[in-house]
Write a protein that holds these residues in place. Structure first.
Motif, PDB file in Angstrom:
ATOM      1  N   ASN A   1     -23.536 137.455  17.369  1.00  0.00           N
ATOM      2  CA  ASN A   1     -22.823 136.321  16.780  1.00  0.00           C
ATOM      3  C   ASN A   1     -23.739 135.233  16.244  1.00  0.00           C
ATOM      4  O   ASN A   1     -23.302 134.391  15.450  1.00  0.00           O
ATOM      5  N   ASN A   2     -25.000 135.229  16.673  1.00  0.00           N
ATOM      6  CA  ASN A   2     -25.889 134.130  16.273  1.00  0.00           C
ATOM      7  C   ASN A   2     -27.191 134.588  15.624  1.00  0.00           C
ATOM      8  O   ASN A   2     -27.711 133.885  14.752  1.00  0.00           O
ATOM      9  N   CYS A   3     -27.727 135.714  16.063  1.00  0.00           N
ATOM     10  CA  CYS A   3     -29.070 136.104  15.640  1.00  0.00           C
ATOM     11  C   CYS A   3     -29.091 137.216  14.597  1.00  0.00           C
ATOM     12  O   CYS A   3     -30.025 137.308  13.793  1.00  0.00           O
ATOM     13  N   ALA A   4     -28.064 138.110  14.647  1.00  0.00           N
ATOM     14  CA  ALA A   4     -28.095 139.321  13.811  1.00  0.00           C
ATOM     15  C   ALA A   4     -28.029 139.015  12.320  1.00  0.00           C
ATOM     16  O   ALA A   4     -28.315 139.880  11.491  1.00  0.00           O
ATOM     17  N   VAL A   5     -27.645 137.786  11.970  1.00  0.00           N
ATOM     18  CA  VAL A   5     -27.598 137.417  10.547  1.00  0.00           C
ATOM     19  C   VAL A   5     -28.993 137.447   9.934  1.00  0.00           C
ATOM     20  O   VAL A   5     -29.175 137.833   8.783  1.00  0.00           O
ATOM     21  N   CYS A   6     -29.989 137.048  10.711  1.00  0.00           N
ATOM     22  CA  CYS A   6     -31.353 136.930  10.189  1.00  0.00           C
ATOM     23  C   CYS A   6     -32.345 137.905  10.821  1.00  0.00           C
ATOM     24  O   CYS A   6     -33.433 138.106  10.288  1.00  0.00           O
TER      25      CYS A   6
ATOM     26  N   CYS B   1     -18.729 139.940  11.734  1.00  0.00           N
ATOM     27  CA  CYS B   1     -17.572 139.349  11.040  1.00  0.00           C
ATOM     28  C   CYS B   1     -17.343 137.910  11.473  1.00  0.00           C
ATOM     29  O   CYS B   1     -16.939 137.056  10.680  1.00  0.00           O
ATOM     30  N   ASN B   2     -17.598 137.639  12.752  1.00  0.00           N
ATOM     31  CA  ASN B   2     -17.347 136.324  13.308  1.00  0.00           C
ATOM     32  C   ASN B   2     -18.258 135.251  12.718  1.00  0.00           C
ATOM     33  O   ASN B   2     -17.945 134.061  12.785  1.00  0.00           O
ATOM     34  N   TYR B   3     -19.373 135.662  12.111  1.00  0.00           N
ATOM     35  CA  TYR B   3     -20.294 134.667  11.544  1.00  0.00           C
ATOM     36  C   TYR B   3     -19.665 133.976  10.326  1.00  0.00           C
ATOM     37  O   TYR B   3     -19.814 132.766  10.150  1.00  0.00           O
ATOM     38  N   CYS B   4     -18.966 134.745   9.507  1.00  0.00           N
ATOM     39  CA  CYS B   4     -18.331 134.166   8.314  1.00  0.00           C
ATOM     40  C   CYS B   4     -16.889 133.755   8.593  1.00  0.00           C
ATOM     41  O   CYS B   4     -16.450 132.686   8.179  1.00  0.00           O
ATOM     42  N   HIS B   5     -16.151 134.620   9.275  1.00  0.00           N
ATOM     43  CA  HIS B   5     -14.756 134.319   9.629  1.00  0.00           C
ATOM     44  C   HIS B   5     -14.768 133.740  11.041  1.00  0.00           C
ATOM     45  O   HIS B   5     -14.481 134.429  12.027  1.00  0.00           O
ATOM     46  N   THR B   6     -15.079 132.465  11.142  1.00  0.00           N
ATOM     47  CA  THR B   6     -15.450 131.845  12.417  1.00  0.00           C
ATOM     48  C   THR B   6     -14.308 131.746  13.422  1.00  0.00           C
ATOM     49  O   THR B   6     -14.554 131.588  14.618  1.00  0.00           O
ATOM     50  N   THR B   7     -13.060 131.814  12.992  1.00  0.00           N
ATOM     51  CA  THR B   7     -11.940 131.625  13.925  1.00  0.00           C
ATOM     52  C   THR B   7     -11.201 132.923  14.230  1.00  0.00           C
ATOM     53  O   THR B   7     -10.127 132.892  14.800  1.00  0.00           O
ATOM     54  N   VAL B   8     -11.789 134.058  13.888  1.00  0.00           N
ATOM     55  CA  VAL B   8     -11.085 135.325  14.049  1.00  0.00           C
ATOM     56  C   VAL B   8     -10.802 135.638  15.512  1.00  0.00           C
ATOM     57  O   VAL B   8      -9.851 136.342  15.839  1.00  0.00           O
ATOM     58  N   TYR B   9     -11.620 135.114  16.431  1.00  0.00           N
ATOM     59  CA  TYR B   9     -11.404 135.341  17.864  1.00  0.00           C
ATOM     60  C   TYR B   9     -10.728 134.156  18.558  1.00  0.00           C
ATOM     61  O   TYR B   9     -10.461 134.215  19.754  1.00  0.00           O
ATOM     62  N   GLU B  10     -10.472 133.091  17.821  1.00  0.00           N
ATOM     63  CA  GLU B  10     -10.006 131.863  18.455  1.00  0.00           C
ATOM     64  C   GLU B  10      -8.701 131.328  17.892  1.00  0.00           C
ATOM     65  O   GLU B  10      -8.075 130.474  18.517  1.00  0.00           O
ATOM     66  N   SER B  11      -8.284 131.794  16.736  1.00  0.00           N
ATOM     67  CA  SER B  11      -7.163 131.160  16.060  1.00  0.00           C
ATOM     68  C   SER B  11      -6.119 132.186  15.630  1.00  0.00           C
ATOM     69  O   SER B  11      -6.324 133.405  15.697  1.00  0.00           O
TER      70      SER B  11
ATOM     71  N   ILE C   1     -21.301 127.977   4.858  1.00  0.00           N
ATOM     72  CA  ILE C   1     -21.714 129.191   5.581  1.00  0.00           C
ATOM     73  C   ILE C   1     -22.553 130.077   4.667  1.00  0.00           C
ATOM     74  O   ILE C   1     -23.565 130.644   5.085  1.00  0.00           O
ATOM     75  N   CYS C   2     -22.128 130.192   3.423  1.00  0.00           N
ATOM     76  CA  CYS C   2     -22.905 130.976   2.466  1.00  0.00           C
ATOM     77  C   CYS C   2     -24.312 130.409   2.309  1.00  0.00           C
ATOM     78  O   CYS C   2     -25.300 131.150   2.208  1.00  0.00           O
ATOM     79  N   MET C   3     -24.404 129.082   2.299  1.00  0.00           N
ATOM     80  CA  MET C   3     -25.681 128.428   2.053  1.00  0.00           C
ATOM     81  C   MET C   3     -26.635 128.521   3.230  1.00  0.00           C
ATOM     82  O   MET C   3     -27.827 128.238   3.091  1.00  0.00           O
ATOM     83  N   ASN C   4     -26.136 128.900   4.411  1.00  0.00           N
ATOM     84  CA  ASN C   4     -27.035 129.098   5.544  1.00  0.00           C
ATOM     85  C   ASN C   4     -28.127 130.104   5.198  1.00  0.00           C
ATOM     86  O   ASN C   4     -29.264 129.993   5.654  1.00  0.00           O
TER      87      ASN C   4
END
Length: 438
Positions: free
Chosen positions: A69-74, A292-302, A312-315
């Protein structure tokens, strides 16, 4: 006499056909036995004695979740470079205390002039790594997970131990099954070709025999009628029964097509709109394995999965492919302070209640269950029909995980007394009208 010859010829044909079927069954059985031998002792997903890691499974699970959720993006847990370096063996290359400080606040280390921190910062084009408000235990769980991935990778060659001719890392069991499937397809095609050749051969023999008997034998009246009988095709289409059958077939086909069209109203399966920015899930979720949760941030919460904002794209794209025409559209949207007008693809009617978090977080449903192989889509489309029947079928077939939850104890007990089937979502009231139509 002639009729006896024709009957004998038919018997020979069916005997040959029966022999072919028996031969095909024997070949299929042999192929299945070969597949069983090839995969014997190799269980799906097993490492046959290789340990994934000595850490507590709960710690590894927590580390896996934090990493994805935090590291796999980079970063990858292997040696591949994504944005930053691959982290394989990082727990051996760096001291644990240094890694904890770096992950929590890399900029503080760089500002303090730490040689290792400055060297990494310079090597990767001064790409600033975000700071994370992790506890020391959370960082240690991430490092444990990364270390476990190295152990799993090292154990991969042992999964095919004992299979003759296997090379390290070769998935012998799966390949053997695929090869057997290919052989069966070839055998089936060969049998079809043989049957076609056999039918043509029998027709030629019948024609030659008929010509021979007509030219070289004196036939009595009965034999002559058998040899030279002709079939009157006009009797078929003049028959009332045939005409009635054709009309009925036409009506049934017409009704079926009409019902298909009517029942398809409102179903947008396959809907594939053009988006304002050409975004590839195959590249991001597939090749780069961004969670998926990195871009769709509320998929597990909302109740709904959020649409990613330009921030988010600009990260990533503040540094990556900045000159791309598609990425420039994001810059323009930010300059104008306007949201990107993404086109919604999956859309349920207002009369239906659906909660993403209830399915993804509580139910543990994978994204691909409803959205299909999203990691393989260059352009996203609606994979599932999203109809009421489709949802109900899922509720009837999906078992509930009730272990460790006392809320379900009495419900499961009553269900087991009344039914032998699994305790599914439907068993818990998941098919009641008020669950979705409130």
């Amino acid at each position: 006499m002639i009729s006896c010859i024709l009957k004998t010829k038919s018997k020979v044909f069916f005997a040959f056909l029966f022999a072919l079927v028996i031969s095909f069954g024997a070949l299929a059985q042999g192929a299945s036995e070969q597949a069983e031998v090839a995969t014997k002792g190799v269980e799906p997903g097993s490492t046959q004695g290789a340990e994934a890691g000595s850490a507590d499974p709960a710690v590894l699970d927590a580390g896996a979740s934090l990493f994805k959720n935090n590291c796999a993006v980079c970063h990858s847990a292997g040696s591949d470079v994504i944005v930053g370096p691959g982290l394989q063996g990082i727990e051996k290359k760096r001291k644990e205390a240094w890694l904890i400080s770096w992950i929590k606040n890399s900029q503080a280390l760089i500002s303090a002039g730490d040689p290792e921190a400055v060297a990494i910062y310079e090597e990767y084009n001064k790409q600033a790594m975000p700071s994370f408000a992790f506890s020391d235990d959370e960082v240690k769980s991430i490092l444990a997970y990364i270390g476990s991935q190295a152990n799993v990778a090292a154990a991969v060659p042992t999964t095919v131990a004992g299979v003759d001719g296997a090379t390290p890392g070769e998935n012998v069991g799966t390949d053997a099954i695929g090869a057997v499937g290919g052989y069966l397809d070839i055998i089936l095609v060969v049998l079809i070709v043989v049957l076609i050749v056999l039918v043509i051969t029998l027709l030629l023999i019948s024609s030659l025999l008929k010509n021979y008997l007509n030219k070289n034998r004196q036939l009595d009246e009965i034999d002559n009628e058998v040899v030279n009988q002709r079939f009157d095709f006009s009797k078929i289409y003049k028959s009332k029964a045939v005409r009635t059958l054709v009309v009925l077939i036409f009506v049934v086909v017409l009704l079926d097509l009409t019902l298909d069209k009517v029942m398809g109203i409102g179903i947008q399966q396959g809907y594939k709109p053009q988006q304002p920015i050409a975004f590839s899930h195959k590249l991001h979720a597939g090749e780069h394995q961004i969670d998926c949760n990195y871009c769709h941030t509320t998929v597990y919460e909302s109740k709904s999965a959020s649409i990613p904002s330009a921030n988010i794209c600009m990260n990533c794209h503040s540094q990556i492919k900045k000159e791309s025409p598609e990425i420039q559209k994001i810059y323009k949207a930010i300059e104008r302070n306007e949201p990107i007008q993404w086109v919604r693809i999956h859309n349920l009617p207002d009369l239906s209640y659906f909660n993403h978090s209830q399915h993804t977080q509580v139910g543990g449903v994978e994204c691909q269950t409803c959205h299909g192989p999203i990691q393989e889509m260059d352009v996203v489309y609606q994979y599932s029909p999203l109809t009421m029947g489709w949802c109900i079928d899922c509720h009837r077939e999906t078992p509930l995980n009730t272990e460790g939850n006392k809320y379900y104890d009495n419900l499961v007990k009553m269900h087991d007394e009344a039914s032998k089937g699994a305790f599914t979502v439907s068993s818990n009231g998941g098919t009641e009208c008020s669950k979705c139509h409130y």
